[in-house]
Design a protein around this motif. Sequence first.
Motif, PDB file in Angstrom:
ATOM      1  N   THR A 122       0.300   2.742  -3.041  1.00 61.30           N
ATOM      2  CA  THR A 122       0.368   3.076  -4.454  1.00 61.30           C
ATOM      3  C   THR A 122       0.399   4.593  -4.660  1.00 61.30           C
ATOM      4  O   THR A 122      -0.063   5.347  -3.806  1.00 61.30           O
ATOM      5  N   ALA A 123       0.920   4.996  -5.790  1.00 57.68           N
ATOM      6  CA  ALA A 123       0.988   6.422  -6.107  1.00 57.68           C
ATOM      7  C   ALA A 123      -0.222   6.878  -6.920  1.00 57.68           C
ATOM      8  O   ALA A 123      -0.316   8.039  -7.293  1.00 57.68           O
ATOM      9  N   GLU A 124      -1.165   5.947  -7.225  1.00 60.72           N
ATOM     10  CA  GLU A 124      -2.319   6.309  -8.042  1.00 60.72           C
ATOM     11  C   GLU A 124      -3.187   7.322  -7.313  1.00 60.72           C
ATOM     12  O   GLU A 124      -3.517   7.160  -6.142  1.00 60.72           O
ATOM     13  N   ASP A 125      -3.580   8.366  -8.012  1.00 56.54           N
ATOM     14  CA  ASP A 125      -4.345   9.452  -7.395  1.00 56.54           C
ATOM     15  C   ASP A 125      -5.846   9.284  -7.613  1.00 56.54           C
ATOM     16  O   ASP A 125      -6.548  10.243  -7.948  1.00 56.54           O
ATOM     17  N   SER A 126      -6.345   8.080  -7.425  1.00 47.67           N
ATOM     18  CA  SER A 126      -7.778   7.831  -7.599  1.00 47.67           C
ATOM     19  C   SER A 126      -8.497   7.837  -6.262  1.00 47.67           C
ATOM     20  O   SER A 126      -7.890   7.723  -5.194  1.00 47.67           O
ATOM     21  N   VAL A 127      -9.813   7.967  -6.322  1.00 48.62           N
ATOM     22  CA  VAL A 127     -10.666   8.005  -5.132  1.00 48.62           C
ATOM     23  C   VAL A 127     -11.626   6.822  -5.198  1.00 48.62           C
ATOM     24  O   VAL A 127     -12.197   6.536  -6.255  1.00 48.62           O
ATOM     25  N   LEU A 128     -11.806   6.144  -4.061  1.00 46.80           N
ATOM     26  CA  LEU A 128     -12.660   4.953  -4.021  1.00 46.80           C
ATOM     27  C   LEU A 128     -13.813   5.131  -3.048  1.00 46.80           C
ATOM     28  O   LEU A 128     -13.625   5.575  -1.906  1.00 46.80           O
ATOM     29  N   ALA A 156     -15.321  -9.366  -0.954  1.00 46.17           N
ATOM     30  CA  ALA A 156     -14.416  -8.708  -0.006  1.00 46.17           C
ATOM     31  C   ALA A 156     -12.982  -8.710  -0.515  1.00 46.17           C
ATOM     32  O   ALA A 156     -12.259  -7.705  -0.395  1.00 46.17           O
ATOM     33  N   ASP A 157     -12.564  -9.819  -1.094  1.00 42.09           N
ATOM     34  CA  ASP A 157     -11.197  -9.896  -1.622  1.00 42.09           C
ATOM     35  C   ASP A 157     -11.004  -8.934  -2.796  1.00 42.09           C
ATOM     36  O   ASP A 157      -9.958  -8.294  -2.926  1.00 42.09           O
ATOM     37  N   GLU A 158     -12.026  -8.846  -3.658  1.00 42.86           N
ATOM     38  CA  GLU A 158     -11.938  -7.930  -4.793  1.00 42.86           C
ATOM     39  C   GLU A 158     -11.904  -6.477  -4.331  1.00 42.86           C
ATOM     40  O   GLU A 158     -11.167  -5.648  -4.877  1.00 42.86           O
ATOM     41  N   VAL A 159     -12.696  -6.162  -3.296  1.00 42.65           N
ATOM     42  CA  VAL A 159     -12.697  -4.807  -2.753  1.00 42.65           C
ATOM     43  C   VAL A 159     -11.322  -4.457  -2.207  1.00 42.65           C
ATOM     44  O   VAL A 159     -10.803  -3.356  -2.434  1.00 42.65           O
ATOM     45  N   GLN A 216      -6.399  -1.364  -2.458  1.00 46.07           N
ATOM     46  CA  GLN A 216      -4.941  -1.282  -2.464  1.00 46.07           C
ATOM     47  C   GLN A 216      -4.440  -0.365  -3.582  1.00 46.07           C
ATOM     48  O   GLN A 216      -3.404   0.298  -3.440  1.00 46.07           O
ATOM     49  N   ALA A 217      -5.179  -0.324  -4.691  1.00 45.62           N
ATOM     50  CA  ALA A 217      -4.741   0.453  -5.850  1.00 45.62           C
ATOM     51  C   ALA A 217      -5.217   1.896  -5.826  1.00 45.62           C
ATOM     52  O   ALA A 217      -4.803   2.704  -6.661  1.00 45.62           O
ATOM     53  N   ALA A 234      -9.764   0.723   5.125  1.00 46.57           N
ATOM     54  CA  ALA A 234      -8.855   1.639   4.428  1.00 46.57           C
ATOM     55  C   ALA A 234      -7.561   1.823   5.214  1.00 46.57           C
ATOM     56  O   ALA A 234      -6.457   1.761   4.658  1.00 46.57           O
ATOM     57  N   TYR A 235      -7.689   2.037   6.511  1.00 45.80           N
ATOM     58  CA  TYR A 235      -6.503   2.204   7.350  1.00 45.80           C
ATOM     59  C   TYR A 235      -5.608   0.966   7.299  1.00 45.80           C
ATOM     60  O   TYR A 235      -4.377   1.078   7.311  1.00 45.80           O
ATOM     61  N   ALA A 236      -6.223  -0.204   7.261  1.00 47.55           N
ATOM     62  CA  ALA A 236      -5.449  -1.451   7.285  1.00 47.55           C
ATOM     63  C   ALA A 236      -4.566  -1.610   6.058  1.00 47.55           C
ATOM     64  O   ALA A 236      -3.553  -2.320   6.106  1.00 47.55           O
ATOM     65  N   VAL A 237      -4.954  -0.951   4.946  1.00 41.76           N
ATOM     66  CA  VAL A 237      -4.122  -1.019   3.728  1.00 41.76           C
ATOM     67  C   VAL A 237      -3.490   0.337   3.424  1.00 41.76           C
ATOM     68  O   VAL A 237      -3.189   0.658   2.284  1.00 41.76           O
ATOM     69  N   GLN A 238      -3.318   1.140   4.483  1.00 37.89           N
ATOM     70  CA  GLN A 238      -2.572   2.397   4.400  1.00 37.89           C
ATOM     71  C   GLN A 238      -3.202   3.438   3.482  1.00 37.89           C
ATOM     72  O   GLN A 238      -2.502   4.101   2.705  1.00 37.89           O
TER      73      GLN A 238
END
Length: 399
Positions: A210-216, A273-276, A281-282, A303-307
């Motif tokens: 995603t192009a969203e510039d948020s931090v999780l 886990a699914d919600e996380v 991803q976003a 994090a790595y697993a979802v790029q």
Amino acid sequence: MRILLVHNHYQQAGGEDSVFEAEGALLESNGHDVVRYTEHNNDVSQIGKLQLAARTIWSRETNRKLGEVVTRFKPEVVHFHNTLPLISPSAYYAAAKGGARIIQTLHNYRLFCPPSLFLRDGKVCELCLGKTLATPAIRYGCYRGSRSASTVVATMLATHKLLNTYFKKIDTFVALTEFSKSKFVEGGFPASKIVVKPHFIEAPEVKTPTAEDSVLFVGRLSEEKGIGTLLNSWIDSGSTRKLIIVGDGPMHSEVEAAVKKNDSIHWLGRKSADEVRTVMQAAGLVVVPSECYETFGRVIMEAYAVQKPVVVSRIGAVAELVDDGNTGLLFEPGNSTDLMKKVEQVFAGDTQQMARNALSYYTSRFTPEANYRQLMAIYAGDYHTSAAHSHEGSVRNVA
């Protein structure tokens, strides 16, 4: 191969319980004959304090019951995860009688530190490292905030160090990172008996980053996880970048207060886990501001697993999982200014390339397939063969 897995479940299921289940399922999916011997801490309430103390040090019941399983099943490998408190180290003796290879995963630092984390009052503490009797843990009541409980665990550890249980009965210890291994070696464990194998996760469906510039941030809201440093980064800088916090814990009131001070901070509470995974991803990047050693960093692997690139504190095991400048950036632990600087540096750079690097890091180290090859090498004692395939994992044997 006949494999016996042994684990004492925690009252509140956590990472160790998940790994125990995941590795068992992985072995079965590859055609192995797997039997599980388990106890559960929900049963602790039914046991008197003196009986529980005695059982923690040496469980006659486990020694007998596990011995019967070993006699009947005849395992080639017995793989231990957690033995505290109901299984106890007596289980190693029962397992060894059958002639199987004995493996112990080092999920934490319990063999030196009764509360297991090298952490006291929210800060790193190594006072018990290398000691036969963990007297500082007793003095400070480190285990469950109780001097009596700390005494029981410290006595268990001292007893089996004096009996040489861990070195005589266990063939191989599995550390999760080189940092974790180094701490055990520093405490007196022979390096030749410790190999390094990280955890794994199933590959999720990988979407276009995603192009969203948020931090999780995902984790426990507590001092040692660096949540205070994270909040200060946003409050002190007045950042308008969206910060999403997932989790709960003792510092939830500080998080609530920060949300009121800076409307760029969003607290979602505890999520499945699914919600996380959906939230991750976003996001634009994942931040791990830990101020304790940790033994691994599961959220980094996720994090790595979802790029997703990461910004991680330069401390302990978590720092080891970051290819600094390629899969993310490291910052000085506890330094809120440096944290924000590195966050902005990631977004100012080529985030798409970092995302690709992160996925490559995952696929080379943290997949079920890579983990299975490492596990088989450990069970066979064939560490050097596995180490030759460094891009397939990180099983190493350094004498």
